[in-house]
Scaffold this motif. Structure first.
Motif, PDB file in Angstrom:
ATOM      1  N   GLU A 251       0.820  -1.212   0.000  1.00 34.06           N
ATOM      2  CA  GLU A 251       0.000   0.000   0.000  1.00 34.06           C
ATOM      3  C   GLU A 251       0.859   1.270   0.000  1.00 34.06           C
ATOM      4  O   GLU A 251       0.552   2.248  -0.664  1.00 34.06           O
ATOM      5  N   LEU A 252       1.938   1.252   0.766  1.00 36.51           N
ATOM      6  CA  LEU A 252       2.781   2.443   0.894  1.00 36.51           C
ATOM      7  C   LEU A 252       4.005   2.345  -0.005  1.00 36.51           C
ATOM      8  O   LEU A 252       4.440   1.262  -0.371  1.00 36.51           O
ATOM      9  N   ASN A 253       4.579   3.492  -0.310  1.00 32.54           N
ATOM     10  CA  ASN A 253       5.744   3.555  -1.181  1.00 32.54           C
ATOM     11  C   ASN A 253       6.793   4.432  -0.517  1.00 32.54           C
ATOM     12  O   ASN A 253       6.510   5.557  -0.125  1.00 32.54           O
ATOM     13  N   LEU A 254       7.976   3.907  -0.384  1.00 32.51           N
ATOM     14  CA  LEU A 254       9.112   4.655   0.131  1.00 32.51           C
ATOM     15  C   LEU A 254      10.112   4.730  -1.011  1.00 32.51           C
ATOM     16  O   LEU A 254      10.521   3.704  -1.548  1.00 32.51           O
ATOM     17  N   CYS A 255      10.492   5.926  -1.407  1.00 31.79           N
ATOM     18  CA  CYS A 255      11.343   6.079  -2.589  1.00 31.79           C
ATOM     19  C   CYS A 255      12.722   6.605  -2.214  1.00 31.79           C
ATOM     20  O   CYS A 255      12.838   7.624  -1.532  1.00 31.79           O
TER      21      CYS A 255
ATOM     22  N   LEU B 128      17.297  -1.618   3.410  1.00 30.99           N
ATOM     23  CA  LEU B 128      16.097  -2.312   2.943  1.00 30.99           C
ATOM     24  C   LEU B 128      16.120  -3.785   3.325  1.00 30.99           C
ATOM     25  O   LEU B 128      15.139  -4.327   3.830  1.00 30.99           O
ATOM     26  N   LYS B 129      17.249  -4.433   3.102  1.00 31.46           N
ATOM     27  CA  LYS B 129      17.358  -5.854   3.427  1.00 31.46           C
ATOM     28  C   LYS B 129      17.167  -6.082   4.925  1.00 31.46           C
ATOM     29  O   LYS B 129      16.446  -6.992   5.329  1.00 31.46           O
TER      30      LYS B 129
ATOM     31  N   GLN C  18       9.282  -6.540   9.870  1.00 32.94           N
ATOM     32  CA  GLN C  18       8.543  -5.420  10.467  1.00 32.94           C
ATOM     33  C   GLN C  18       8.290  -4.303   9.453  1.00 32.94           C
ATOM     34  O   GLN C  18       8.397  -3.128   9.775  1.00 32.94           O
ATOM     35  N   THR C  19       7.924  -4.666   8.227  1.00 33.19           N
ATOM     36  CA  THR C  19       7.744  -3.653   7.185  1.00 33.19           C
ATOM     37  C   THR C  19       6.323  -3.120   7.103  1.00 33.19           C
ATOM     38  O   THR C  19       6.096  -2.131   6.419  1.00 33.19           O
ATOM     39  N   GLY C  20       5.380  -3.760   7.747  1.00 32.27           N
ATOM     40  CA  GLY C  20       3.997  -3.310   7.652  1.00 32.27           C
ATOM     41  C   GLY C  20       3.530  -3.293   6.209  1.00 32.27           C
ATOM     42  O   GLY C  20       3.648  -4.288   5.507  1.00 32.27           O
TER      43      GLY C  20
END
Length: 123
Positions: free
Chosen positions: A58-62, A111-112, A119-121
């Protein structure tokens, strides 16, 4: 050596002088694919780029950055070869170590670590 150091060294060892990628994007994709990422290649005027994403989230982290570097110039001015990623007394030397291959390596390892923690939700 740290995991981040190994990632950054791998990128530094690719002599990706603008606009030549020399395998940097392949390294990034090979690193991220096992973490569930898919890729949209973006090639503009002979310069290779990519957008990596995790489908179904749902979310995006760029994170934005580049893996190309400027030419190293006069090789006699370098204490260590610019594309070897030498570590001396805890300091990593090489073209792109502080702009921007160092940051890209840190992004990948962060990221890894987060994904491996589970715990990335919705990310």
């Amino acid at each position: 050596m740290s995991f981040v150091g190994e990632c950054v060294q791998a990128l530094i060892r690719k002599p990706s002088i603008t606009p030549h990628d020399e395998g940097c994007m392949d390294y990034v994709m090979d690193f991220l694919a096992p973490l569930g990422f898919e890729f949209l290649p973006i090639d503009i005027m002979g310069t290779r780029n990519l957008y990596a994403f995790r489908p179904g989230k749902e979310l995006n982290l760029c994170f934005a950055g580049h893996t190309d570097v400027v030419p190293p110039g006069d090789m006699s001015t370098w204490d260590y070869p610019p594309f070897e990623g030498v570590i001396k007394e805890g300091v990593l030397f090489g073209r792109g170590a502080v702009d921007m291959k160092g940051a890209i390596g840190a992004y990948l390892c962060a990221l890894k670590t987060v994904i491996d923690s589970g715990q990335t939700g919705d990310l």
